[in-house]
Every structure is written in structure tokens, then in C-alpha cells.
Design a protein around this motif. Structure first.
Motif, PDB file in Angstrom:
ATOM      1  N   ARG A  43       0.838  -1.202   0.000  1.00 29.90           N
ATOM      2  CA  ARG A  43       0.000   0.000   0.000  1.00 29.90           C
ATOM      3  C   ARG A  43       0.878   1.260   0.000  1.00 29.90           C
ATOM      4  NH1 ARG A  43      -2.787  -0.885   4.367  1.00 29.90           N
ATOM      5  NH2 ARG A  43      -1.790   0.611   5.729  1.00 29.90           N
ATOM      6  N   GLU A  44       1.927   1.243   0.822  1.00 35.20           N
ATOM      7  CA  GLU A  44       2.818   2.403   0.862  1.00 35.20           C
ATOM      8  C   GLU A  44       3.554   2.598  -0.461  1.00 35.20           C
ATOM      9  OE1 GLU A  44       5.302   2.922   4.296  1.00 35.20           O
ATOM     10  OE2 GLU A  44       3.768   2.102   5.617  1.00 35.20           O
ATOM     11  N   MET A  45       3.907   1.496  -1.117  1.00 32.44           N
ATOM     12  CA  MET A  45       4.572   1.582  -2.410  1.00 32.44           C
ATOM     13  C   MET A  45       3.639   2.240  -3.430  1.00 32.44           C
ATOM     14  SD  MET A  45       6.428  -1.397  -4.686  1.00 32.44           S
ATOM     15  CE  MET A  45       5.054  -2.506  -4.495  1.00 32.44           C
ATOM     16  N   ALA A  46       2.379   1.854  -3.424  1.00 31.03           N
ATOM     17  CA  ALA A  46       1.406   2.451  -4.347  1.00 31.03           C
ATOM     18  C   ALA A  46       1.253   3.949  -4.069  1.00 31.03           C
ATOM     19  CB  ALA A  46       0.060   1.740  -4.220  1.00 31.03           C
ATOM     20  N   GLU A  47       1.154   4.326  -2.794  1.00 33.74           N
ATOM     21  CA  GLU A  47       1.035   5.740  -2.427  1.00 33.74           C
ATOM     22  C   GLU A  47       2.278   6.520  -2.838  1.00 33.74           C
ATOM     23  OE1 GLU A  47       0.252   5.637   1.772  1.00 33.74           O
ATOM     24  OE2 GLU A  47      -1.749   4.778   1.493  1.00 33.74           O
ATOM     25  N   ASN A  49       4.304   5.843  -5.288  1.00 31.11           N
ATOM     26  CA  ASN A  49       4.327   5.985  -6.744  1.00 31.11           C
ATOM     27  C   ASN A  49       3.382   7.077  -7.228  1.00 31.11           C
ATOM     28  OD1 ASN A  49       6.279   4.022  -7.213  1.00 31.11           O
ATOM     29  ND2 ASN A  49       4.772   2.385  -7.300  1.00 31.11           N
ATOM     30  N   VAL A  50       2.262   7.265  -6.535  1.00 27.77           N
ATOM     31  CA  VAL A  50       1.293   8.282  -6.926  1.00 27.77           C
ATOM     32  C   VAL A  50       1.763   9.677  -6.521  1.00 27.77           C
ATOM     33  CG1 VAL A  50      -1.058   9.146  -6.465  1.00 27.77           C
ATOM     34  CG2 VAL A  50      -0.675   6.722  -6.899  1.00 27.77           C
ATOM     35  N   ASP A  51       2.348   9.792  -5.334  1.00 26.86           N
ATOM     36  CA  ASP A  51       2.719  11.105  -4.802  1.00 26.86           C
ATOM     37  C   ASP A  51       4.063  11.042  -4.075  1.00 26.86           C
ATOM     38  OD1 ASP A  51       2.519  13.798  -4.122  1.00 26.86           O
ATOM     39  OD2 ASP A  51       1.275  13.418  -2.356  1.00 26.86           O
ATOM     40  N   PRO A  52       5.172  10.941  -4.831  1.00 28.53           N
ATOM     41  CA  PRO A  52       6.483  10.847  -4.171  1.00 28.53           C
ATOM     42  C   PRO A  52       6.915  12.188  -3.581  1.00 28.53           C
ATOM     43  CG  PRO A  52       6.760  10.950  -6.548  1.00 28.53           C
ATOM     44  CD  PRO A  52       5.275  10.904  -6.286  1.00 28.53           C
ATOM     45  N   PRO A  53       7.708  12.153  -2.506  1.00 30.10           N
ATOM     46  CA  PRO A  53       8.252  13.400  -1.962  1.00 30.10           C
ATOM     47  C   PRO A  53       9.199  14.031  -2.991  1.00 30.10           C
ATOM     48  CG  PRO A  53       8.736  11.531  -0.506  1.00 30.10           C
ATOM     49  CD  PRO A  53       8.141  10.989  -1.757  1.00 30.10           C
ATOM     50  N   ALA A  58      11.769   5.530  -4.524  1.00 29.83           N
ATOM     51  CA  ALA A  58      12.091   4.289  -3.813  1.00 29.83           C
ATOM     52  C   ALA A  58      11.217   3.173  -4.345  1.00 29.83           C
ATOM     53  CB  ALA A  58      11.880   4.454  -2.306  1.00 29.83           C
ATOM     54  N   GLY A  59      11.736   1.967  -4.254  1.00 31.59           N
ATOM     55  CA  GLY A  59      10.971   0.797  -4.652  1.00 31.59           C
ATOM     56  C   GLY A  59      11.752  -0.457  -4.360  1.00 31.59           C
ATOM     57  N   PRO A  60      11.092  -1.603  -4.500  1.00 33.34           N
ATOM     58  CA  PRO A  60      11.731  -2.880  -4.183  1.00 33.34           C
ATOM     59  C   PRO A  60      12.954  -3.166  -5.040  1.00 33.34           C
ATOM     60  CG  PRO A  60       9.365  -3.155  -4.436  1.00 33.34           C
ATOM     61  CD  PRO A  60       9.695  -1.767  -4.900  1.00 33.34           C
ATOM     62  N   ILE A 134       6.771   5.126   4.749  1.00 32.87           N
ATOM     63  CA  ILE A 134       8.071   5.277   4.099  1.00 32.87           C
ATOM     64  C   ILE A 134       8.167   6.644   3.414  1.00 32.87           C
ATOM     65  CG2 ILE A 134       7.547   4.191   1.885  1.00 32.87           C
ATOM     66  CD1 ILE A 134      10.747   3.780   4.016  1.00 32.87           C
ATOM     67  N   THR A 135       7.048   7.192   2.946  1.00 31.02           N
ATOM     68  CA  THR A 135       7.050   8.538   2.370  1.00 31.02           C
ATOM     69  C   THR A 135       7.485   9.559   3.421  1.00 31.02           C
ATOM     70  OG1 THR A 135       5.355   7.993   0.738  1.00 31.02           O
ATOM     71  CG2 THR A 135       5.594  10.322   1.306  1.00 31.02           C
ATOM     72  N   LYS A 136       6.941   9.444   4.626  1.00 29.84           N
ATOM     73  CA  LYS A 136       7.314  10.373   5.704  1.00 29.84           C
ATOM     74  C   LYS A 136       8.772  10.171   6.117  1.00 29.84           C
ATOM     75  CE  LYS A 136       2.646  11.002   7.305  1.00 29.84           C
ATOM     76  NZ  LYS A 136       1.588  10.397   8.069  1.00 29.84           N
ATOM     77  N   VAL A 137       9.238   8.934   6.082  1.00 27.58           N
ATOM     78  CA  VAL A 137      10.643   8.656   6.410  1.00 27.58           C
ATOM     79  C   VAL A 137      11.544   9.321   5.373  1.00 27.58           C
ATOM     80  CG1 VAL A 137      12.391   6.842   6.580  1.00 27.58           C
ATOM     81  CG2 VAL A 137      10.180   6.540   7.703  1.00 27.58           C
ATOM     82  N   LEU A 138      11.217   9.171   4.092  1.00 26.91           N
ATOM     83  CA  LEU A 138      12.030   9.806   3.041  1.00 26.91           C
ATOM     84  C   LEU A 138      12.016  11.325   3.178  1.00 26.91           C
ATOM     85  CD1 LEU A 138      11.107   7.557  -0.014  1.00 26.91           C
ATOM     86  CD2 LEU A 138      13.321   7.659   1.163  1.00 26.91           C
TER      87      LEU A 138
END
Length: 182
Positions: A43-47, A49-53, A58-60, A134-138
Motif C-alpha cells: 500500500r505504501e509503495m502504491a502511495e 508511486n502516486v505522490d512521491p516526496p 524508492a521501490g523494491p 516510508i514517504t514520511k521517512v524519506l
């Protein structure tokens, strides 16, 4: 599936032995499912991809959902400007209850990153919360490029230089960025 019985008739095999089998050779059903942490990471990966900082991606790494590679571009107006910084992100199996481990793979002269690339930031230690993503971490990692945390350093000698001779600190950080991140 049937086995011969004592009377010459076929009897069904016990089902626990063949869980996932529904009666025909082509009907095996995979019993594996994505864990709760895996679903959260997806779910975080999808989010992401839609709205990166800004200046982050980032990705697998390959097909391992729990090992990612991130890229952060050094922000304008900092000694890290234009540098391309790679990080490994390892998610624990009990994510999001435990924070991911982030390690800089690109060398960086920064008081919050030790010589092995390990980060010393509150969001990955004492301030971790399962509500973080992970978005907030980045975003938090990118923010230390803009505003280092010299009072909780990974390398006190760099923090001391940052606090006592900012121009010299920035000069060395720029040199490292040119040497290792471009």
C-alpha cells in the motif's frame, strides 16, 4: 484423491495432508498469502508511486518486497546540491510496529550519517510510530540535508565542525558530494 480401502473400494485421503487440493490434478490453490506487513508495504509503495516526496524515489530491489532501494537528490542551496544519494531500505517482518532500517550506500559527509552509512535520526529510533510511512521517512531524511541535527549526531566530529565552522563544514560536504555522489 483416493486410496485403496480394505474392501477394494477407494476412500478419500485425509484433507489436512493435501491442503489446497480440491479433487483434480489442475486445481492446486496457492496457500501462501501476503502478510499484514507485506500488505502495508504494498500500500505504501502504491502511495509513493502516486505522490512521491520531492527529489525522492524508492521501490523494491528485484522482487523482494522487504528490501528497497531509494534515491534522494541533494536539495538546491545545500552542500549536497545535485548529488545523487542511494540508500538501502530494509523492512522488518513486524513493520510497521518496528521502523525500517535505512543505510546510505553513497558516501556522505553528514553529522547524522556514520561511516557505514547508518542514520542517526529520531524518526527511526525514539520517535518511530506505526502511523509513519516510508514517504514520511524519506521526507525526514531529505530534511536532514536541509537542516542537520547536530545535537543527536552519528559522527560528533562532523557535528562539532558544523556548529563551530559552518563554512568549512559545507566546503568538505560539497567536496564529498562531488567526489562520491555525482
Amino acid at each position: 484423491m483416493m486410496t485403496p480401502g480394505g474392501s477394494g473400494r477407494l476412500r478419500p485421503l485425509p484433507t489436512p495432508m493435501y491442503a489446497g487440493y480440491s479433487g483434480t490434478a489442475s486445481s492446486w490453490v496457492a496457500k501462501t498469502s501476503v502478510s499484514a506487513s507485506g500488505k502495508r508495504i504494498q500500500r505504501e509503495m502504491a502511495e509513493l508511486n502516486v505522490d512521491p516526496p520531492p527529489d525522492c524515489s524508492a521501490g523494491p530491489k528485484g522482487d523482494n518486497l522487504y528490501h528497497w532501494i531509494a534515491t534522494i537528490i541533494g536539495p538546491s542551496g545545500t552542500p549536497y546540491e545535485g548529488g545523487i544519494f542511494f540508500l538501502d531500505i530494509i523492512f522488518p517482518s513486524d513493520y510497521p510496529f518496528k521502523p525500517p532500517k535505512l543505510v546510505f550506500k553513497t558516501r556522505i559527509y553528514h553529522c547524522n550519517v556514520d561511516t557505514a552509512g547508518n542514520l542517526s535520526v529520531d524518526i527511526l529510533r525514539d520517535s518511530w510510530s506505526p502511523a509513519l510511512t516510508i514517504t514520511k521517512v524519506l521526507q525526514a531524511i531529505r530534511s536532514i540535508f536541509l537542516k542537520p541535527e547536530p545535537y543527536s549526531p552519528a559522527l560528533p566530529v562532523i557535528a562539532r565542525l558544523y556548529l563551530t565552522d559552518r563554512d568549512k563544514h559545507d566546503e568538505v560536504a560539497k567536496e564529498w558530494t562531488l567526489r562520491f555522489a555525482k
